[in-house]
Scaffold this active site. Structure first.
Site: not given
Ligand code: NAD
Length: 450
Positions: A278
């Site tokens: 992030c």
């Molecule tokens: N990690 C954090 O602390 C956090 C906090 C707030 C916001 N976010 C935001 O949330 C979003 C997700 O982040 P995250 O940390 O969970 O990422 P992550 O990489 O942990 O998880 C994303 C998941 O999506 C899957 N994926 C990718 N493409 C896909 C598709 N087309 N269909 C289905 N699944 C798919 C991946 O395999 C993965 O398991 C991002 O935009 C991030 O900026 C993350």
């Protein structure tokens, strides 16, 4: 008009009675805690993933995210409330679909929208009348109504008549036991009033406080403001650390003293750089969008410059500490303590420890690491300047600590016995203030702190 109110009413009732099926696309750090929260509140949840290993893990009742206990996943699966699949045709079964896919940057530091577009394409293929679609992935203001809305409308379905669309930013803080999905207030902004209302109703089933705003853009911008605020304040803390060191003042004592002010000050701390999915990325989404409109966001650029200079600064501290011992960096044994981007988690994304290791290896140091959360560290060869070979977690034996010419604390995991490190190491660079005054006072090691 009649059809619109019917669809809204049906969806509201399904949500209130917890009969709505919730689909979550992307079961990572954000998606998995979210879907398990819905399932443990009585909803049926279907997780959509492209990674078959994650699907298999969920369906066999196992969690792979530290904040989500396996027990929770196991009971949701056993009660047939939670399942995961790589088959997106089941999106049809969902009354609400929440998109939680990654939003990385391209090498040019422009937003990489490919994951949101891929999720949008799947929704487009399987959408039906009567669904609520919510985007949670962090993205630039305008994504929900400029990108997703036209995609869904291409199916012939109409906003407010057939479907509802909203943005609700995710604020989860991995590894934070005090604030988890249920007690972090949820900002919700729809592309229409009805969309805001229904999305707010859905989240009110699982979170204590929902904060509706007037549009999806406001919700998108609020998330980026929050994370830009952090990136800029950490940038300032890092600059203050360099400044205090130049003046021979203890940075940590200064920030602790300043934080006693009960108003108008919020402490931020320096470190070896910023990491995670992030804080290093999100400000770029905002500055990219601003640039499309001819606006240059100077604070964001400056914070990025300072924060990304920190790994090099840490390496300079190591070099200077070794120099005092008449040792060159080249050929010295360096033990890195903690490689995850922050304490008590296993997340390696954008971890500044990777840059520290890479820079040290590029200068000929022999680098080892210990991190109980991270068994292996791999390097993206497109970016490495060192040898880029993977590293493996080393057991923290007395011999390992004693044999290191310098120990660098990059991540201050709580489970490390820092007193022992101080007893056995000869030179320590502490980038996180992990060593308390008491421990430092009782140590013979040469200790350098940021
Ligand atoms: N990690 C954090 O602390 C956090 C906090 C707030 C916001 N976010 C935001 O949330 C979003 C997700 O982040 P995250 O940390 O969970 O990422 P992550 O990489 O942990 O998880 C994303 C998941 O999506 C899957 N994926 C990718 N493409 C896909 C598709 N087309 N269909 C289905 N699944 C798919 C991946 O395999 C993965 O398991 C991002 O935009 C991030 O900026 C993350």
């Amino acid at each position: 008009m009649k059809q619109q109110s019917n669809i809204k009413l049906v969806l509201e009732n399904l949500i209130k009675e917890k009969k709505a099926t919730i689909g979550v696309i992307g079961l990572g750090y954000v998606g998995l805690p979210l879907i398990t929260e819905f399932c443990s509140k009585g909803f049926r949840g279907i997780g959509f993933e492209v990674d078959p290993k994650k699907v298999e893990s969920i369906n066999s009742g196992k969690s792979y995210i530290v904040d989500v206990p396996t027990e929770k996943v196991k009971s949701c699966v056993a009660e047939k409330r939670l399942s995961a699949t790589c088959d997106f045709s089941s999106l049809k079964e969902c009354d609400a679909i929440i998109i939680c896919v990654p939003t990385p940057l391209r090498k040019t530091k422009d937003p990489d929208m490919s994951y949101i577009l891929a999720a949008g394409e799947e929704i487009k293929k399987h959408a039906r009348s009567g669904q609520l679609i919510i985007l949670e992935s962090t993205t630039y203001p305008g994504t929900t109504d400029e990108v997703l809305l036209p995609m869904i409308e291409e199916t012939g379905l109409k906003l407010d008549e057939d479907f509802f669309l909203a943005f609700s930013p995710e604020r989860v803080d991995p590894g934070n036991p005090q604030f988890q999905t249920h007690n972090i207030p949820k900002v919700v902004g729809g592309v229409s009033k009805d969309s805001t209302q229904i999305a707010a109703l859905l989240y009110s089933q699982i979170v204590e406080k929902v904060y509706p705003v007037s549009s999806a853009r406001v919700a998108e911008a609020a998330k980026l403001w929050e994370n830009t605020f952090r990136a800029i304040n950490i940038g300032m803390a890092n600059e203050m650390a360099k400044l205090c060191r130049t003046l021979g003042i203890d940075t940590w004592e200064v920030v602790k003293a300043a934080a006693t002010k009960p108003f108008g000050f919020m402490p931020f701390y320096p470190g070896p750089g910023i990491g995670g999915h992030c804080i290093p990325l999100d400000p770029h989404y905002l500055s990219w969008k601003a640039r499309q409109h001819g606006f240059d966001s100077k604070f964001i650029t400056l914070a990025e410059e300072i924060n990304s200079s920190m790994p090099k600064y840490v390496v300079e501290l190591v070099r200077d500490a070794l120099n005092d011992e008449q040792k060159p960096l080249k050929g010295s044994k360096i033990l890195i303590l903690g490689v995850a981007y922050k304490k008590d988690i296993d997340d390696m994304r954008e971890s500044p420890a990777l840059s520290v290791i890479d820079l040290l290896r590029a200068r000929g140091a022999e680098v080892f690491y210990h991190d109980p959360f991270v068994p292996e560290v791999t390097f993206d060869h497109a970016y490495t300047i060192g040898d880029g070979e993977p590293l493996y977690n080393q057991e923290l034996t007395d011999e390992l600590i004693k044999s290191a010419d310098c120990v660098v604390i990059c991540t201050d995991h709580s489970c490390i016995d820092y007193k022992r490190i101080c007893e056995l190491a000869s030179v320590i660079v502490d980038t996180r203030n992990a060593l308390s005054e008491e421990i430092r006072n009782g140590s013979k090691a040469k200790i350098i702190r940021l």
